[in-house]
Motif scaffolding. Structure first.
Motif, PDB file in Angstrom:
ATOM      1  N   ALA A 204       0.825  -1.230  -0.095  1.00 60.14           N
ATOM      2  CA  ALA A 204      -0.073  -0.055  -0.024  1.00 60.14           C
ATOM      3  C   ALA A 204       0.691   1.259  -0.020  1.00 60.14           C
ATOM      4  O   ALA A 204       0.569   2.318  -0.659  1.00 60.14           O
ATOM      5  CB  ALA A 204      -0.880   0.027   1.230  1.00 60.14           C
ATOM      6  N   GLN A 205       1.816   1.279   0.815  1.00 55.95           N
ATOM      7  CA  GLN A 205       2.850   2.348   0.693  1.00 55.95           C
ATOM      8  C   GLN A 205       3.424   2.722  -0.675  1.00 55.95           C
ATOM      9  O   GLN A 205       3.489   3.723  -0.888  1.00 55.95           O
ATOM     10  CB  GLN A 205       4.090   2.151   1.744  1.00 55.95           C
ATOM     11  N   ALA A 206       3.910   1.669  -1.245  1.00 60.90           N
ATOM     12  CA  ALA A 206       4.291   1.504  -2.619  1.00 60.90           C
ATOM     13  C   ALA A 206       3.327   2.440  -3.467  1.00 60.90           C
ATOM     14  O   ALA A 206       3.494   3.089  -4.498  1.00 60.90           O
ATOM     15  CB  ALA A 206       4.845   0.298  -3.210  1.00 60.90           C
ATOM     16  N   ASN A 292       3.039 -11.382   1.288  1.00 60.45           N
ATOM     17  CA  ASN A 292       1.667 -10.779   2.422  1.00 60.45           C
ATOM     18  C   ASN A 292       1.959  -9.159   2.086  1.00 60.45           C
ATOM     19  O   ASN A 292       2.977  -8.515   2.044  1.00 60.45           O
ATOM     20  CB  ASN A 292       2.078 -11.017   3.679  1.00 60.45           C
ATOM     21  N   CYS A 293       0.749  -8.486   1.907  1.00 62.21           N
ATOM     22  CA  CYS A 293       0.617  -7.159   1.341  1.00 62.21           C
ATOM     23  C   CYS A 293       1.394  -6.188   2.573  1.00 62.21           C
ATOM     24  O   CYS A 293       1.895  -5.395   2.293  1.00 62.21           O
ATOM     25  CB  CYS A 293      -0.801  -6.623   1.185  1.00 62.21           C
ATOM     26  N   ARG A 294       1.278  -6.621   3.890  1.00 64.99           N
ATOM     27  CA  ARG A 294       1.699  -5.775   4.792  1.00 64.99           C
ATOM     28  C   ARG A 294       3.176  -6.172   5.146  1.00 64.99           C
ATOM     29  O   ARG A 294       3.784  -5.374   5.876  1.00 64.99           O
ATOM     30  CB  ARG A 294       0.776  -6.304   6.288  1.00 64.99           C
ATOM     31  N   GLY A 295       3.678  -6.973   4.709  1.00 69.10           N
ATOM     32  CA  GLY A 295       5.223  -7.151   4.429  1.00 69.10           C
ATOM     33  C   GLY A 295       5.952  -6.185   3.835  1.00 69.10           C
ATOM     34  O   GLY A 295       5.243  -5.713   2.829  1.00 69.10           O
ATOM     35  N   GLN A 296       7.218  -6.135   3.952  1.00 71.08           N
ATOM     36  CA  GLN A 296       8.034  -5.008   3.112  1.00 71.08           C
ATOM     37  C   GLN A 296       8.760  -5.695   1.781  1.00 71.08           C
ATOM     38  O   GLN A 296       9.316  -6.794   2.302  1.00 71.08           O
ATOM     39  CB  GLN A 296       9.033  -4.437   4.064  1.00 71.08           C
TER      40      GLN A 296
END
Ligand code: MMA
Ligand code: CA
Length: 308
Positions: A204-206, A292-296
């Motif tokens: 999401a940040q990306a 995982n979307c929440r992983g970086q």
């Protein structure tokens, strides 16, 4: 007057002659004169003693009467006080009893009223509780509806932007222009510009980082494009614009296009662990992996159309 009688013979009788006249009264027969005096003395003593006894008796009787009178007075006053106190208390008690008797029906009424009120309040409380539950349910439903509508609106906006970009390309093509212009730090490849992010981010940040740069996460449409990206993405993993957020297993590009070209790694996508709905491209091999979307991931790739 000295005793003069002398007895013949024994010394005892001589000694006796020296004794007091009083002691001699029992042993020697007294004369007429001595006896009269003794009777007088005795009478006198008797009278004195009688007078003394009389006085004492008189004093005693007087004192006794006084005491009896005092006791009578005391009893009278005690009885008076006690009676009046008891009578007052009894009167008060009777009054209280009367009051209580009069109040009993009133109290009973009040009690009934209170019981009724309690029942009413109980039923109202349960109604309120039911209403509250309904409000909470409505609130939850409303919240999820708003979220759905927001998602739909976001998707619609993204699709619209895509359409505008496509129309813009068509327009330029119709004009016969060759569009290869990219902003600084972006790289051009076949009419598109690419930006390779340097900092680790979640998916999401990306996505928002790309939007801030007036682009979007990359959509990879061909083998040539993939090879170009492999050459430039020198990090371990880079987020790309592919995800199956809405329906598990149905992957869609950010630009709304369907998945024709793929470059999955062996065994991917496998939706491991707590779920993997966002896609990253591995460094060098460029193979795709759902993660995982929440992983970086340590990089991310944005694209936008080149200008003319
Ligand atoms: C990691 C993770 C997964 C991937 C497997 C492949 C252990 O999990 O990156 O998304 O599918 O590796 O072995
Ligand atoms: Ca995976």
């Amino acid at each position: 007057m000295e005793p003069e009688a002398k007895w013949n013979g024994s010394s005892d009788q001589v000694e006796f002659s020296r004794m007091s006249p009083r002691s001699q009264g029992f042993t020697k027969l007294p004369g007429q004169k001595t006896c009269g005096k003794s009777v007088l003395l005795f009478t006198f003593v008797l009278l004195i003693s009688a007078a003394l006894w009389g006085t004492l008796l008189f004093l005693f009787i007087t004192r006794y009467q006084e005491i009896v009178q005092d006791l009578g007075k005391l009893r009278e006053s005690c009885v008076y006080h006690n009676d009046s106190g008891i009578l007052t208390v009894i009167g008060q008690l009777q009054e209280t009893q009367l009051n209580l008797k009069t109040n009993v029906p009133q109290l009973s009424k009040t009690l009934n009223k209170l019981q009724e009120d309690q029942t009413t309040l109980k039923s109202k409380a349960s109604q309120f509780s039911q209403q509250l539950n309904r409000f909470e349910e409505d609130g939850t439903a409303f919240r999820s509806q708003v979220l759905n509508e927001k998602n739909t609106a976001t998707q619609a906006r993204e699709k619209l932007q895509e359409e505008i970009q496509k129309l813009w390309i068509e327009f330029q093509r119709a004009n016969g222009s060759i569009c290869t212009k990219c902003p600084e730090n972006w790289q051009v490849f076949q009419k598109k510009c690419y930006f390779f992010g340097k900092e680790p981010k979640t998916w999401a940040q990306a996505k928002y980082a790309c939007i801030n740069l007036q682009g979007r996460l990359v959509s990879i449409k061909s083998r040539e494009e993939q090879v170009f990206l492999n050459r430039n993405a020198n990090k371990k993993g880079s987020w790309i614009g592919l995800r199956d957020l809405d329906i598990e297993g149905i992957f869609l590009w950010m630009d709304g296009s369907s998945l024709n070209y793929t470059n999955w790694g062996r065994g991917e996508p496998n939706n491991q662990g707590q779920g993997e709905d966002c896609v990253a491209m591995r460094g060098t091999s460029g193979l795709w992996n759902d993660a995982n979307c929440r992983g970086q991931q340590d990089s991310w790739i944005c694209e936008k159309l080149a200008t003319c």
